[in-house]
Design a protein around this motif. Structure first.
Motif, PDB file in Angstrom:
ATOM      1  N   LEU A 148      -6.624   1.332   7.064  1.00 24.47           N
ATOM      2  CA  LEU A 148      -5.497   0.402   7.136  1.00 24.47           C
ATOM      3  C   LEU A 148      -5.630  -0.595   8.280  1.00 24.47           C
ATOM      4  O   LEU A 148      -4.911  -1.603   8.312  1.00 24.47           O
ATOM      5  N   TYR A 160       0.870  -1.179   0.000  1.00 26.50           N
ATOM      6  CA  TYR A 160       0.000   0.000   0.000  1.00 26.50           C
ATOM      7  C   TYR A 160       0.901   1.222   0.000  1.00 26.50           C
ATOM      8  O   TYR A 160       1.844   1.306   0.790  1.00 26.50           O
ATOM      9  N   LEU A 171       3.463  -1.213   4.002  1.00 23.53           N
ATOM     10  CA  LEU A 171       2.661   0.016   4.013  1.00 23.53           C
ATOM     11  C   LEU A 171       3.598   1.215   3.988  1.00 23.53           C
ATOM     12  O   LEU A 171       4.375   1.428   4.926  1.00 23.53           O
ATOM     13  N   HIS A 184      -1.960   7.642   5.442  1.00 29.25           N
ATOM     14  CA  HIS A 184      -2.381   6.793   6.550  1.00 29.25           C
ATOM     15  C   HIS A 184      -3.395   7.586   7.382  1.00 29.25           C
ATOM     16  O   HIS A 184      -3.062   8.166   8.412  1.00 29.25           O
TER      17      HIS A 184
END
Length: 429
Positions: A255, A245, A276, A249
């Motif tokens: 997430l 990803y 991430l 955030h």
């Protein structure tokens, strides 16, 4: 809005277009208008982008001002007017001041150019920029295009950031309707948002759908050498099936659903690892959650320059696009990261209850509409066991983005609207 007699671009070799986008850049993130403007400039248009030089992502000033509050630069034939605006660290009063100083200096600065535009595009990265575009269009008697990047205030309501009864919602609703009614064209990024705008009593003939896109030449040019820290990381995780990803955030990015899936696959398939990359208000909490729950199959990395993303994506197996379960997404989605994934030949897993997405149309991945963590874990296990099938998905994604989301194609949509408005922007017309 009544016709503007001063818009005589049909008799000019090159019509002038002003684009007001507070956060526009010539590289990195927020290059949407630069990419469109490059296409227009290459066809003889005179395009100016007015933007703040204070970088929202890094919270740093990217220009040095020796005198005054503005600088002029040219990038690939596109003129940028950079404005010095109030610095801020978070979403408090100083960020509001940043918006206001941009708006005031954009209005005053563009008036002093001595130019007379034929078109002004006001982009709603925040409402003041679009309003300034509208006011300048009235002053010059030219065409005004209102670009609504998010459906304010509906997005704020649906994501739970404000109450429907909040006075700010009333004010934003009135401003949104004012901009709709005073625009010659309304540009929306989400396909189904045409219905949203039409539901406000607006003539659908005014609405133009121009989603986000990608500069494929730039993307492919940056698909080579990895940043040193990532080269080391991928060596350390050789043999893993990497689901990546890249992006903000925040609450809307959901997430936690990815971390929930990681808990499941940690027991079911140790080969799968989650990468991430990015920053945002949820980053610290997510990092602590990973530590607390011993999610050793999750790595959270800091954001990297946009130019480094293609090289990183070349090393992963699947792109993740999780979104909060919210009614706002029924109007559609158009995140830049989606087209980065597709251009990199990655199959995409979208977590969102939305219909007729680019992923579904392209056959370049799957859409999960409920029970996100369980189904995400299951799909990743399935993908990891079927590399040939996911490779075909990735190729389908690439072919789709080439055919539908390259900027040379999307810029033609804008040109079609302009021509219908009776003002020729191309040379010789």
């Amino acid at each position: 809005m009544s016709p503007r007699s001063s818009c005589s671009g049909a008799n000019k070799m090159s019509a002038k277009i002003w684009i007001l986008n507070h956060y526009a850049t010539a590289k990195g993130t927020s290059t949407r208008h630069f990419d469109i403007a490059k296409e227009l400039a290459g066809k003889g248009y005179d395009v100016t982008i007015c933007a703040s030089s204070f970088e929202h992502i890094t919270r740093q000033e990217k220009k040095e001002y020796r005198n005054g509050y503005s600088l002029v630069e040219t990038h690939d034939g596109v003129k940028f007017i950079w404005l010095k605006t109030t610095a801020y660290r978070n979403n408090g009063l100083r960020r509001v001041m940043n918006m206001l100083t941009y708006s005031y200096r954009a209005y005053m600065g563009l008036k002093k150019t001595g130019e007379s535009p034929d078109f002004i595009i006001g982009s709603l990265m925040h409402p003041f920029a679009a309003l300034v575009g509208c006011l300048l269009a009235k002053r010059y008697g030219c065409k005004f295009y209102f670009e609504e990047r998010d459906l304010w205030p509906q997005t704020l309501i649906d994501l739970g950031k404000v109450s429907r009864s909040n006075p700010v919602v009333w004010l934003l609703s009135k401003l949104e309707l004012y901009l709709y009614r005073n625009a010659d064209r309304i540009i929306v990024l989400f396909e189904h948002a045409v219905g949203y705008v039409q539901g406000k009593g607006i003539d659908p003939c005014k609405i133009v759908h121009i989603p986000n896109g990608i500069d494929l030449a730039r993307h492919d040019r940056h698909s080579g050498k990895l940043p040193a820290e990532y080269e080391l990381w991928f060596r350390q995780h050789a043999g893993k099936y990497i689901a990546a990803y890249t992006g903000a955030h925040g609450l809307a990015n959901n997430l936690d659903a990815v971390l929930d899936a990681a808990k499941i696959t940690k027991e079911g398939n140790e080969q799968i690892h989650y990468l991430l990359i990015g920053d945002g208000p949820e980053k610290e909490r997510l990092t602590e959650r990973k530590r607390r729950e011993h999610l050793t199959n999750v790595t959270l990395m800091p954001p990297v320059p946009k130019e480094q993303i293609p090289a990183i994506l070349q090393q992963v197996h699947v792109g993740l696009l999780p979104l909060k379960d919210s009614p706002v997404f029924k109007w559609g989605i158009s995140p830049n990261k989606l087209y980065d994934y597709m251009a990199s030949r990655l199959p995409v897993i979208l977590l969102c209850d939305t219909e007729n997405s680019d992923i579904e149309r392209s056959g370049g991945g799957v859409v999960i509409k409920e029970q996100f963590p369980v189904h995400l874990a299951g799909k990743l296990i399935e993908f990891a066991a079927n590399p040939e099938g996911t490779k075909r998905m990735g190729q389908a994604a690439r072919e789709y983005v080439v055919s539908h989301h390259s900027w040379n194609i999307l810029s033609e949509t804008l040109l079609s609207a302009v021509r219908e408005d009776g003002t020729a922007l191309t040379r010789g017309l």
